[in-house]
Write an enzyme that holds these catalytic residues in place. Structure first.
Site, PDB file in Angstrom:
ATOM      1  N   ASP A   1       0.832  -1.211   0.000  1.00  0.00           N
ATOM      2  CA  ASP A   1       0.000   0.000   0.000  1.00  0.00           C
ATOM      3  C   ASP A   1       0.866   1.261   0.000  1.00  0.00           C
ATOM      4  O   ASP A   1       2.057   1.224   0.343  1.00  0.00           O
ATOM      5  CB  ASP A   1      -0.907  -0.034   1.239  1.00  0.00           C
ATOM      6  CG  ASP A   1      -2.223   0.703   1.019  1.00  0.00           C
ATOM      7  OD1 ASP A   1      -2.319   1.505   0.076  1.00  0.00           O
ATOM      8  OD2 ASP A   1      -3.156   0.484   1.817  1.00  0.00           O
TER       9      ASP A   1
ATOM     10  N   ASP B   1     -10.828   1.962  -3.201  1.00  0.00           N
ATOM     11  CA  ASP B   1     -11.373   1.696  -1.867  1.00  0.00           C
ATOM     12  C   ASP B   1     -12.895   1.669  -1.907  1.00  0.00           C
ATOM     13  O   ASP B   1     -13.540   1.282  -0.932  1.00  0.00           O
ATOM     14  CB  ASP B   1     -10.923   2.782  -0.876  1.00  0.00           C
ATOM     15  CG  ASP B   1      -9.558   2.479  -0.287  1.00  0.00           C
ATOM     16  OD1 ASP B   1      -9.050   1.360  -0.516  1.00  0.00           O
ATOM     17  OD2 ASP B   1      -8.996   3.352   0.400  1.00  0.00           O
TER      18      ASP B   1
HETATM   19  C1  GLA Z   1      -5.792   2.051   2.304  1.00  0.00           C
HETATM   20  C2  GLA Z   1      -6.194   0.903   1.410  1.00  0.00           C
HETATM   21  C3  GLA Z   1      -7.232   0.058   2.088  1.00  0.00           C
HETATM   22  C4  GLA Z   1      -6.699  -0.444   3.408  1.00  0.00           C
HETATM   23  C5  GLA Z   1      -6.245   0.722   4.259  1.00  0.00           C
HETATM   24  C6  GLA Z   1      -5.539   0.250   5.513  1.00  0.00           C
HETATM   25  O1  GLA Z   1      -6.833   2.953   2.446  1.00  0.00           O
HETATM   26  O2  GLA Z   1      -6.620   1.372   0.176  1.00  0.00           O
HETATM   27  O3  GLA Z   1      -7.610  -1.025   1.267  1.00  0.00           O
HETATM   28  O4  GLA Z   1      -5.653  -1.339   3.174  1.00  0.00           O
HETATM   29  O5  GLA Z   1      -5.345   1.564   3.550  1.00  0.00           O
HETATM   30  O6  GLA Z   1      -5.132   1.286   6.301  1.00  0.00           O
END
Ligand code: GLA
Length: 727
Positions: A471, A541
């Site tokens: 990420d 997301d």
């Molecule tokens: C980001 C990602 C999510 C999740 C969060 C965790 O927003 O896109 O899918 O993994 O971080 O903090």
């Protein structure tokens, strides 16, 4: 087959679908002659006259460069348009006068130093050497055209052969001069939870395009642009698509100039960029891809998909099984312990999924997003048996274990930051600006690269993880590096991306069987640069199925379904609060690399049973969905529905999906014209038993059953088509 023909001062790069031609003019100026559908023969005089240039009588005097189509135009010697190259000489001047020294047809396409690029198999490659006599700057323009798709790639390499340092202020990857401006410009733009919406508008006089200076290719736009003839549709007409194989700051712009032509430029964004080249040093630009379609926007997409699948995406994962996974994020957020995770993992295994992913919250003392990035030690308060034991217990359930990391970041509240405050991007004397309570590690530094490599490698080894979600959740601010002198500070953002590629290259080589999934607050770094290393990327997301119809539709303009991480999530949806039937959430998530983002223990018995059937179906259709030829049929940006289909290479099987947004009573059944089938073949719709001719499905359409009154919003239908031989 791709080939490169050279006759005198003309070079013609072509394959079955496209032609791309360059011409050396008197004095050694390298002109661009043609880019478009394949031509059998070229008439250079006619092609040049389109731009108002007499090829035979050309001289650079009288600002003649201002209308000349050029391969790699620079600033300051009579071309008044924006150029592709600006280099500051030791005397402070910025003009560069490149003249052709020689051209080579290469035996093999060379790799790009430190940068992801399409691989060398199945192409014909050429290199043009140009030189600026005043500074000693040499520029190599590298090209390759592939055998199996309507695509050409190009990049530039700058070498300082002079005796004094030079400063590269701009070095783009692609320039394309077209003789008219009768095009629509298509770009992708969005935001968090709304990535890659399609924007199409006619070119207007002056500049237009997209760019980012966020440090990442970004949620807000994509390193892509296309020109489509005004009359071009999804299925027909001429389209030129361009994409940059790069994950950081880029610019893609079109300039419709006063004479009536258009100049397209694409490359590293020169905002806050400058690269010092000492004598003997070289600088390589990212690679840009150009695709040509005579079959509309859909044809452009399929050319991109083939290019990436066959020549860019990691070979290990192409055509390979992608495990159906369940990710813990929306199931638990930061609120979990070992027992809870194992209970979710057990329900995951019970449903038939293949992989359980533990998302954020397992390390340091991370109970929320304010702390601990950089401290990649297991939080024994939550996971008292440790990471190794957790991985083993999950595997004992018969499924793989996956893990989340955000390796490029550091929380101010972390041991890492306390020990190495200078390891983050920062400008001494200025307050550091946090976002999501975190700072960005300076990945251009070798010691930081080593730290990140070791943190990830150790985590993979300890956990035995089969999957890593990589990420990256904030953009750059305070752009400065403690490792660089003042006159190299503007190299920071690009050095960061080179460092990122170096670390990803090492990790993916050392852990070849680990499935890496990229993520950046959803799809904030969804670009061809990342896809050299990771085969899939969390698309957004936003897991709301109607929003996903838009996001996935836009994403497939450039990238194939296999690259999109798509999950079924719980209702009410966590981003939109919408309640969408499970069948539609499933149908939409099947549009990519499929999984779940929910707590299966909270499903009803009926839903759990449905989930079992979904996973069986997802596995059975995986090859077709992820690697088949992809056709968009209805755009959510144009109406009340979305439809798409995937067709097998033999055209004997297809999967069709239709989603209607709003329920509308008392209207005729939706009728959708299919594409990509064999017109002469008969197809059986497995779910209904109905049999149609391929030509009927493509010219008349497939009529979907009328949703019964009360079927509600977000209604969908999915059909499997099987080709049948005539009895
Ligand atoms: C980001 C990602 C999510 C999740 C969060 C965790 O927003 O896109 O899918 O993994 O971080 O903090």
């Amino acid at each position: 087959m791709a080939e490169i023909l050279n006759e005198g001062n003309i070079w013609h790069l072509r394959n079955e679908w496209i032609s791309y031609a360059l011409m050396e003019l008197p004095g050694g100026v390298l002109a661009h002659l043609y880019a478009g559908p394949r031509l059998q023969r070229l008439n250079p005089v006619g092609l040049m006259r389109r731009h108002g240039v007499d090829a035979e009588a050309f001289t650079v005097q009288e600002c003649a460069l201002d209308r000349l189509p050029q391969e790699y135009p620079s600033f300051g010697l009579g071309d008044m348009r924006e150029g592709a190259l600006t280099v500051e000489a030791p005397d402070g001047s910025c003009a560069v006068d490149l003249r052709l020294v020689c051209a080579e047809i290469l035996d093999a396409k060379p790799a790009l130093e430190g940068l992801p690029a399409t691989r060398g198999e199945g192409c014909a490659a050429a290199r043009f050497h140009l030189r600026d006599a005043h500074t000693g700057l040499e520029v190599e323009l590298n090209y390759a055209v592939y055998d199996d798709c309507a695509a050409l790639v190009r990049s530039a390499r700058l070498v300082n052969r002079g005796e004094a340092p030079l400063v590269v202020e701009r070095a783009y990857s692609l320039c394309l001069d077209l003789p008219d401006a009768d095009w629509d410009l298509i770009t992708l733009s969005g935001s968090w939870a709304r990535e890659r919406a399609v924007h199409r508008r006619p070119l207007v006089a002056g500049f237009q395009g997209v760019s980012t200076q966020r440090g990442a290719s970004s949620l807000q736009t994509s390193p892509f642009m296309a020109l489509a003839r005004h009359e071009a549709t999804e299925a027909s007409g001429d389209v030129l698509g361009m994409a940059l194989i790069y994950s950081g700051n880029f610019i893609a712009r079109a300039e419709a100039v006063c004479t009536g032509g258009t100049r397209l430029l694409m490359g590293l964004n020169d905002r806050d960029f400058a690269w010092r080249l000492e004598p003997g040093e070289a600088f390589t630009t990212p690679e840009a891809a150009l695709v040509v379609s005579t079959a509309g926007v859909g044809g452009m997409s399929r050319a991109f998909h083939t290019l990436w699948e066959n020549h860019l995406l990691p070979k290990r994962w192409m055509g390979a099984e992608r495990p159906v996974l369940l990710n813990s994020w929306e199931a638990a957020y930061f609120d979990f312990d070992e027992d809870k995770l194992l209970a979710i993992a057990e329900a995951t295994a019970d449903a038939g999924a293949k992989l359980f992913v533990m998302d954020d919250g397992w390390f340091g003392h991370r109970d929320d997003d304010t702390t601990s990035l950089g401290d990649w030690q297991t939080d024994l308060r939550k996971l008292p048996s440790g990471l190794k034991a957790l991985g083993e217990r999950v595997r004992a359930l018969g499924i793989g274990f996956g893990i989340w990391m955000e390796p490029e970041m550091v929380s101010p509240d972390s041991d890492l930051y306390r020990a190495h405050p200078d390891w983050c991007l920062h400008i001494p004397g200025r307050e550091g600006i946090t976002a999501r309570h975190q700072l960005v590690l300076d990945l251009g530094r070798e010691d930081v690269q080593e730290f990140v490599y070791t943190a990830v490698a150790d985590t993979l080894k300890e956990s035995g993880a089969a999957y890593l979600k990589w990420d990256m959740n904030r953009n750059f601010s305070n752009i400065g590096s403690a490792a660089l002198p003042a006159n190299r500070q503007k190299e920071t953002a690009h050095r960061y991306i080179l460092g990122l590629y170096a670390v990803l290259g090492r990790l993916t080589a050392d852990f070849p069987d680990v499935l890496f999934e990229g993520c950046s607050s959803g799809g904030g770094r969804f670009d061809a640069g990342m896809f050299y290393y990771v085969p899939q990327f969390w698309c957004s997301d936003d897991t709301d199925a109607l929003m996903r119809c838009e996001i996935q539709y836009g994403t497939t303009l450039v990238f194939p379904p296999s690259t999109m991480g798509c999950h079924v999530s719980a209702v009410p949806n966590h981003q939109t609060s919408r309640v969408i039937p499970m069948a539609t959430r499933f149908a939409v998530a099947l549009g990519g690399s499929f999984g779940y983002e929910l707590d299966p223990r909270r499903l009803t018995d009926e839903e759990r049973e449905a989930m079992r059937g979904q996973i069986v179906f997802a596995n059975a259709t995986q090859q077709l969905r992820l690697y088949g030829a992809f056709y968009r049929l209805r755009s959510p940006f144009e109406g009340n529905d979305t439809a798409w289909m995937s067709v097998s290479p033999e055209r004997d099987e297809a999967l069709f999906t239709y989603v209607r947004n709003r329920a509308v009573p008392n209207v005729l059944p939706p009728l959708v014209k299919l594409r990509g089938l064999d017109a002469l073949r008969r197809y059986r719709v497995v779910e209904t038993g109905e049999v149609y001719g391929g030509d009927e499905l493509m010219t008349v359409g497939l009529s979907c059953p009328v949703p019964s009154l009360g079927s509600g919003d977000a209604w969908s239908v999915m059909y499997t088509l099987k080709g049948e031989d005539e009895a």
